[in-house]
Design an enzyme around this catalytic site. Structure first.
Site, short mmCIF file in Angstrom:
data_model
loop_
_atom_site.label_atom_id
_atom_site.label_comp_id
_atom_site.label_asym_id
_atom_site.label_seq_id
_atom_site.Cartn_x
_atom_site.Cartn_y
_atom_site.Cartn_z
CB SER A 1 -4.20 -6.68 4.87
OG SER A 1 -3.90 -5.45 4.29
CG HIS B 1 -1.91 -1.05 1.35
ND1 HIS B 1 -2.04 -1.85 2.46
CD2 HIS B 1 -2.85 -1.48 0.48
CE1 HIS B 1 -3.03 -2.72 2.27
NE2 HIS B 1 -3.52 -2.51 1.07
CE LYS C 1 -13.19 -6.86 5.11
NZ LYS C 1 -12.62 -6.25 3.92
NE ARG D 1 -2.78 -7.65 -4.32
CZ ARG D 1 -3.48 -8.10 -3.29
NH1 ARG D 1 -2.91 -8.24 -2.12
NH2 ARG D 1 -4.75 -8.41 -3.41
O1 PNS Z 1 -9.06 -2.97 0.68
P1 PNS Z 1 -10.38 -3.44 0.14
O2 PNS Z 1 -11.18 -4.15 1.22
O3 PNS Z 1 -10.24 -4.26 -1.11
O4 PNS Z 1 -11.19 -2.10 -0.26
C1 PNS Z 1 -12.49 -2.16 -0.75
C2 PNS Z 1 -13.16 -0.77 -0.82
C3 PNS Z 1 -13.08 -0.07 0.52
C4 PNS Z 1 -12.45 0.06 -1.86
C5 PNS Z 1 -14.63 -0.99 -1.26
O5 PNS Z 1 -15.19 -1.99 -0.47
C6 PNS Z 1 -15.48 0.28 -1.16
O6 PNS Z 1 -15.25 1.22 -1.88
N1 PNS Z 1 -16.46 0.27 -0.24
C7 PNS Z 1 -17.36 1.37 -0.04
C8 PNS Z 1 -18.80 0.98 -0.37
C9 PNS Z 1 -19.11 1.24 -1.83
O7 PNS Z 1 -18.96 2.34 -2.33
N2 PNS Z 1 -19.60 0.18 -2.54
C10 PNS Z 1 -20.05 0.27 -3.90
C11 PNS Z 1 -18.96 0.37 -4.92
S1 PNS Z 1 -17.91 -1.05 -5.02
#
Ligand code: PNS
Length: 168
Positions: A129, A18, A42, A91
């Site tokens: 992670s 990151h 979560k 990645r």
């Molecule tokens: O590190 P991650 O868990 O892969 O990140 C995921 C993240 C936070 C980018 C994604 O879950 C997110 O944007 N969540 C916010 C809710 C949202 O907007 N959902 C609809 C679009 S995917």
């Protein structure tokens, strides 16, 4: 006008992969807002507050990195922060499907949103992670894989009665 982008994620915890993406993003943008997802559904190892605090410790204020927690839709967060650009790390091909879905969903919700995929350094293409948490719990070395502050916090957690085991 200041060019800024949002780098969203769970960051539970932040890895050096990151950090690498943020440094790469800073070559393109004047400022990066790291958006730490607060998702009550979560279960995370670190609280939102801890995740935000650790990332703030990794970057000094002059690094042009701002760290904020967010809830709800990313597109709403983007609007509140007056940007339409999202950075995500890619990645391997295995990341692509999930990333494509999110990028296109965000674009459906707000057609002005653009997602920029950045490749981390080859050293970090295997890193996640969840793997860091698993390796650490099983007694493996994580030096060089996470920022020092994260390593320290992981060690603090294992000293607590419940430990890490329940999260991995
Ligand atoms: O590190 P991650 O868990 O892969 O990140 C995921 C993240 C936070 C980018 C994604 O879950 C997110 O944007 N969540 C916010 C809710 C949202 O907007 N959902 C609809 C679009 S995917």
């Amino acid at each position: 006008m200041e060019k800024k982008a949002v780098y969203p994620g769970s960051f539970d915890p932040m890895t050096n992969g990151h950090v690498d993406i943020i440094h790469r993003g800073l070559k393109i943008f004047d400022k990066i807002i790291v958006a730490v997802l607060e998702n009550p559904k979560k279960r995370t190892l670190f609280s939102t507050r801890d995740r935000v605090q650790m990332i703030r410790e990794v970057f000094s204020p002059r690094d042009r990195v701002e760290v904020k927690a967010f809830r709800g839709l990313l597109t709403d967060f983007l609007r509140r922060n007056e940007t339409n650009t999202v950075i995500r790390g890619l990645r391997a091909v295995s990341d692509f499907e999930y990333e494509l879905q999110m990028a296109l969903m965000n674009r459906t919700l707000d057609p002005t949103v653009e997602t920029l995929f950045m490749m981390p350094s080859l050293h970090f293409t295997f890193l996640s992670s969840s793997l860091v948490k698993e390796v650490f719990t099983l007694g493996g070395r994580i030096e060089g894989l996470v920022p020092v502050v994260v390593e320290r916090r992981l060690k603090d957690i294992t000293r607590k009665p419940k430990g890490l085991r329940q999260y991995v």
